[in-house]
Design an enzyme around this catalytic site. Structure first.
Site, PDB file in Angstrom:
ATOM      1  N   CYS A 181       4.613 -42.692   1.498  1.00 37.57           N
ATOM      2  CA  CYS A 181       5.438 -43.929   1.369  1.00 37.57           C
ATOM      3  C   CYS A 181       6.525 -44.272   0.507  1.00 37.57           C
ATOM      4  O   CYS A 181       7.231 -45.260   0.676  1.00 37.57           O
ATOM      5  CB  CYS A 181       4.510 -45.067   1.615  1.00 37.57           C
ATOM      6  SG  CYS A 181       3.461 -45.403   0.278  1.00 37.57           S
ATOM      7  N   CYS A 214       0.348 -47.163  -3.332  1.00 34.99           N
ATOM      8  CA  CYS A 214       1.257 -47.036  -2.186  1.00 34.99           C
ATOM      9  C   CYS A 214       2.058 -48.365  -1.999  1.00 34.99           C
ATOM     10  O   CYS A 214       1.625 -49.508  -2.651  1.00 34.99           O
ATOM     11  CB  CYS A 214       0.182 -46.966  -0.840  1.00 34.99           C
ATOM     12  SG  CYS A 214      -0.410 -45.323  -0.822  1.00 34.99           S
ATOM     13  N   CYS A 221       2.521 -42.389  -4.053  1.00 38.02           N
ATOM     14  CA  CYS A 221       2.098 -41.668  -2.826  1.00 38.02           C
ATOM     15  C   CYS A 221       3.259 -40.923  -2.349  1.00 38.02           C
ATOM     16  O   CYS A 221       4.572 -41.570  -2.430  1.00 38.02           O
ATOM     17  CB  CYS A 221       2.138 -42.761  -1.709  1.00 38.02           C
ATOM     18  SG  CYS A 221       1.521 -42.089  -0.167  1.00 38.02           S
ATOM     19  N   CYS A 224       2.688 -48.329   3.888  1.00 37.19           N
ATOM     20  CA  CYS A 224       2.038 -46.916   4.008  1.00 37.19           C
ATOM     21  C   CYS A 224       1.746 -46.543   5.271  1.00 37.19           C
ATOM     22  O   CYS A 224       0.743 -47.282   5.966  1.00 37.19           O
ATOM     23  CB  CYS A 224       1.378 -46.805   2.753  1.00 37.19           C
ATOM     24  SG  CYS A 224       0.979 -44.682   2.736  1.00 37.19           S
TER      25      CYS A 224
HETATM   26 ZN   LIG Z   1       1.388 -44.515   0.666  1.00 42.04          ZN
END
Ligand SMILES: [Zn+2]
Length: 215
Positions: free
Chosen positions: A72, A38, A69, A42
């Protein structure tokens, strides 16, 4: 655990838990339990500190077996090609606005059109990369141009309003007041006062000019 010696684990962990945007793009967090990595910003609830590792780049995280991810979007973090692309688009748009694109009756829709995107996407990019809407950027530029004309010329206010790119004097006055907390005429009066020749204090005292001036 520190995945890279160049990163300070504790600073990274504090930044990640605080979702500190200043660190966006400067490191990525790998979550050991999910094998997802991330950005520090995030929106997902931060993982427990004992379950995270830090990487200086997205590719380092991927090489270590983490996948990006979906919330994000690490591929759009500062410094990445997507980020540079979006930042470059906004810089281009700001340059167009500075050259008066929005001053001649054209709208943000026209600007988005010229850049080949939807107005909604353009507004989103502006908020993220310029910290203000296209309209706000245009207004700031107009007020700055007007202020320069007030300071450097003796043009009448109505001429300044239009030369600076305002569609009406009313809008010029409102935008100027919002920034300087006083009408444009007050700024010019203050400048005129400053511009008056100053008689040195000692000289005034000797010749009694101070008393004359007070009468
Ligand atoms: Zn994330």
């Amino acid at each position: 655990m520190i995945a890279d010696r160049g990163l300070d684990w504790r600073r990274c962990d504090r930044a990640r838990v605080a979702r500190d945007p200043r660190f966006d793009g400067r490191f990525f967090t790998g979550v050991l339990t999910t094998r997802i990595y991330c950005r520090p910003t995030c929106p997902v609830k931060p993982a427990k500190s004992r379950n995270v590792v830090f990487f200086p780049t997205a590719s380092a995280a991927e090489r270590a077996g983490f996948r990006p991810c979906l919330r994000c979007r690490p591929e759009a973090a500062p410094g990445t090609p997507a980020w540079h692309g979006a930042a470059a688009t906004v810089s281009r748009a700001v340059r167009l606005i500075e050259r008066g694109f929005l001053d001649g009756g054209k709208s943000v829709e026209d600007l988005a059109d010229a850049l080949g995107m939807t107005p909604r996407h353009l507004r989103r990019l502006f908020v993220r990369y310029a910290g203000a809407s296209p309209t706000a950027v245009a207004t700031t530029r107009r007020v700055q141009r007007a202020k320069a004309l007030i300071d450097e010329t003796s043009m009448p206010m109505s001429a300044i309003a239009f030369a600076a790119g305002f569609a009406s004097i009313r809008r010029f006055n409102a935008a100027f007041r919002a920034v300087y907390r006083r009408p444009p005429t007050a700024v010019r009066r203050a400048r005129r006062r400053r511009a008056e020749p100053v008689v040195p204090r000692a000289l005034r005292r000797r010749s009694g000019q101070v008393e004359v001036a007070r009468v």
